[in-house]
Design an enzyme around this catalytic site. Structure first.
Site, mmCIF file in Angstrom:
data_model
loop_
_atom_site.group_PDB
_atom_site.id
_atom_site.type_symbol
_atom_site.label_atom_id
_atom_site.label_comp_id
_atom_site.label_asym_id
_atom_site.label_seq_id
_atom_site.Cartn_x
_atom_site.Cartn_y
_atom_site.Cartn_z
ATOM 1 C CB CYS A 197 1.151 -3.594 -6.633
ATOM 2 S SG CYS A 197 -0.501 -4.264 -6.801
ATOM 3 C CB ALA A 207 -5.610 -15.880 -12.064
HETATM 4 N N1 SAH Z 1 -1.046 -6.930 -15.544
HETATM 5 C C1 SAH Z 1 -1.847 -5.759 -15.810
HETATM 6 C C2 SAH Z 1 -2.391 -5.112 -14.554
HETATM 7 C C3 SAH Z 1 -3.148 -6.049 -13.680
HETATM 8 S S1 SAH Z 1 -4.201 -5.292 -12.537
HETATM 9 C C4 SAH Z 1 -1.033 -4.749 -16.598
HETATM 10 O O1 SAH Z 1 0.197 -4.897 -16.679
HETATM 11 O O2 SAH Z 1 -1.610 -3.797 -17.107
HETATM 12 C C5 SAH Z 1 -4.975 -6.667 -11.843
HETATM 13 C C6 SAH Z 1 -6.016 -7.329 -12.713
HETATM 14 O O3 SAH Z 1 -6.358 -8.545 -12.063
HETATM 15 C C7 SAH Z 1 -7.306 -6.561 -12.906
HETATM 16 O O4 SAH Z 1 -7.536 -6.404 -14.289
HETATM 17 C C8 SAH Z 1 -8.391 -7.468 -12.282
HETATM 18 O O5 SAH Z 1 -9.590 -7.513 -13.057
HETATM 19 C C9 SAH Z 1 -7.727 -8.810 -12.321
HETATM 20 N N2 SAH Z 1 -8.146 -9.793 -11.298
HETATM 21 C C10 SAH Z 1 -8.456 -9.565 -10.011
HETATM 22 N N3 SAH Z 1 -8.709 -10.740 -9.384
HETATM 23 C C11 SAH Z 1 -8.542 -11.716 -10.303
HETATM 24 C C12 SAH Z 1 -8.633 -13.142 -10.272
HETATM 25 N N4 SAH Z 1 -8.940 -13.786 -9.138
HETATM 26 N N5 SAH Z 1 -8.366 -13.812 -11.403
HETATM 27 C C13 SAH Z 1 -8.036 -13.173 -12.531
HETATM 28 N N6 SAH Z 1 -7.948 -11.835 -12.628
HETATM 29 C C14 SAH Z 1 -8.186 -11.121 -11.524
#
Ligand code: SAH
Length: 443
Positions: free
Chosen positions: A387, A327
């Site tokens: 979080c 991201a």
């Molecule tokens: N928004 C989701 C929960 C997110 S949990 C919901 O409402 O259900 C965080 C997520 O971020 C995980 O799925 C993980 O795979 C992802 N993640 C972790 N680091 C990341 C990065 N650098 N870029 C994109 N996704 C990432």
């Protein structure tokens, strides 16, 4: 029969009358070795007149007693004197240094958190006690999130915040997913499974004890069925959206339920082109999809994106595109390309997992929020979350403000939100309050 003492002072007077001297041995600091030896013997008795049980007594320092009085439920090992015979996982009676009753608690032998309060009353901690605690927890959810047909997902027991420390119970439709995170709840997991079966008659109960925090308690990683057969992927409703959780393979107990209300609320502000970063299974993206032309949903995990695509198909949401990407990189590339979005969601994993990583975490939060502010069209909505327990509300808001100011945007706060109502916090226990969600509009 003489009357029980009405005050500590009166009890001491009675004791002096009986023994002819002050029970000075009971008022030493629990840190002294003399005190440690003392607790091998029967515990102080001054306050235990009329006790409800013969549980071992753990003596609390003055500081620990004050901490309980301030609403906290955790006492650290340095603040107690416990009998050497305790093996961990038992229910103990808490007493102050004079022997007065201070509550009942689960005792842990490995974790620095040695004591977790169960009750401030002198009452038996037996099967009926746990039935009452579970029923109270479930009853609250029936009020805030009625679901008579069992088509939704709800956290039924939220550990410490429900005065059931170390126990998590989530219901997905008619199945349960539980975690027993400490020695005491792990030792009783069959009891909890039996009581939950009696109270809720679930189709299956899964244990998701494959979480790192259990290592602090000397507990191994474990997952599997406690009752019934593997239910496979379970469909449930969140608002109008159909989600799917695989209780054995999903993250946490299957999904991220603490964000449920924030996702539905985010749907209210969604419009135009939307971007959902850190999407996991697309739960935010699908709420946005109902109101927007197009949603790009990004996650670094291929498995998450695959689940998202499946869920989108189930909801016939063909305006959502799942991309596997970092991201941070995607936000930078989109802003450098001069792209514009009307709605952006940022729901990253906890960047600050400990105190040592707070600075790096704040840089991370600032970076993604800054990029988002660059990308938002005038009037656009940003739903931004953290979080990380170690980053409190004020610090998070300040970081978001710095990002807005670097991007030279004026920003309206529409809502300051936390975890959903089925994830209550306990007054006086900041550790139960970790999720922050700001709903913002750039002007
Ligand atoms: N928004 C989701 C929960 C997110 S949990 C919901 O409402 O259900 C965080 C997520 O971020 C995980 O799925 C993980 O795979 C992802 N993640 C972790 N680091 C990341 C990065 N650098 N870029 C994109 N996704 C990432």
């Amino acid at each position: 029969m003489s009357q029980p003492p009405r005050s500590p002072k009166e009890a001491r007077r009675l004791e002096r009358l009986k023994n002819g001297s002050r029970a000075a041995r009971d008022v030493r600091s629990p840190k002294s070795s003399a005190a440690r030896q003392r607790v091998q013997r029967p515990p102080p008795v001054l306050g235990s007149i009329g006790a409800t049980s013969d549980e071992p007594t753990v003596v609390l320092s003055k500081r620990a007693v004050d901490r309980l009085a301030q609403g906290h439920v955790w006492i650290y090992r340095s603040d107690i004197a416990a009998p050497g015979t305790l093996s961990g996982g038992e229910v103990v009676r808490l007493a102050d240094e004079r022997g007065w009753f201070a509550g009942k608690a689960f005792y842990g032998s490995k974790s620095q958190i040695a004591v977790r309060l169960l009750t401030r009353e002198d009452e038996p901690v037996d099967e009926d006690f746990f039935v009452r605690r579970l029923s109270q927890a479930i009853g609250m959810r029936d009020t805030v999130r009625p679901d008579p047909e069992r088509r939704r997902a709800t956290r039924l027991v939220h550990g410490e915040a429900d005065l059931l420390p170390g126990l998590i119970v989530d219901r997905y439709a008619d199945c349960l997913s539980i975690q027993t995170l400490i020695e005491a709840t792990d030792a009783r997991r069959d009891l909890f499974a039996a009581l939950l079966e009696r109270l809720l008659a679930p189709r299956a109960i899964v244990e998701r004890n494959d979480v790192r925090v259990r290592a602090h308690e000397g507990l191994e990683q474990r997952k599997g069925m406690l009752r019934g057969a593997d239910p496979g992927p379970i469909e449930f409703l969140e608002g109008e959206v159909r989600l799917v959780a695989d209780l054995l393979t999903g993250q946490k107990t299957g999904a991220f339920l603490d964000q449920a209300e924030n996702r539905i609320e985010a749907g209210l502000y969604a419009r135009g082109r939307a971007l959902d970063c850190f999407t996991y299974g697309g739960a935010f993206a699908l709420q946005l999809a109902r109101k927007t032309e197009r949603v790009i949903a990004v996650d670094i995990s291929e498995q998450a994106a695959a689940q998202g695509r499946e869920t989108a198909a189930r909801n016939r949401a063909d305006n959502v595109e799942f991309r596997v990407a970092n991201a941070f990189d995607l936000l930078r590339a989109e802003s450098e390309a001069g792209e514009r979005y009307d709605t952006i969601v940022l729901d990253p994993p906890a960047f600050a997992k400990s105190k040592d990583t707070i600075d790096a975490a704040l840089r991370g939060y600032k970076e993604i929020n800054l990029r988002a502010f660059h990308l938002l069209s005038p009037g656009g909505a940003l739903i931004t979350c953290s979080c990380s327990f170690h980053v409190d509300e004020a610090t998070f808001e300040h970081t978001v403000l710095q990002a807005a100011s670097d991007a030279k945007r004026s920003v309206q706060v529409i809502e300051r939100r936390g975890a959903a109502k089925d994830h209550p916090t306990l007054l006086g226990v900041p550790e139960t309050r970790y999720l922050k969600c700001l709903i913002l509009r750039v002007l």
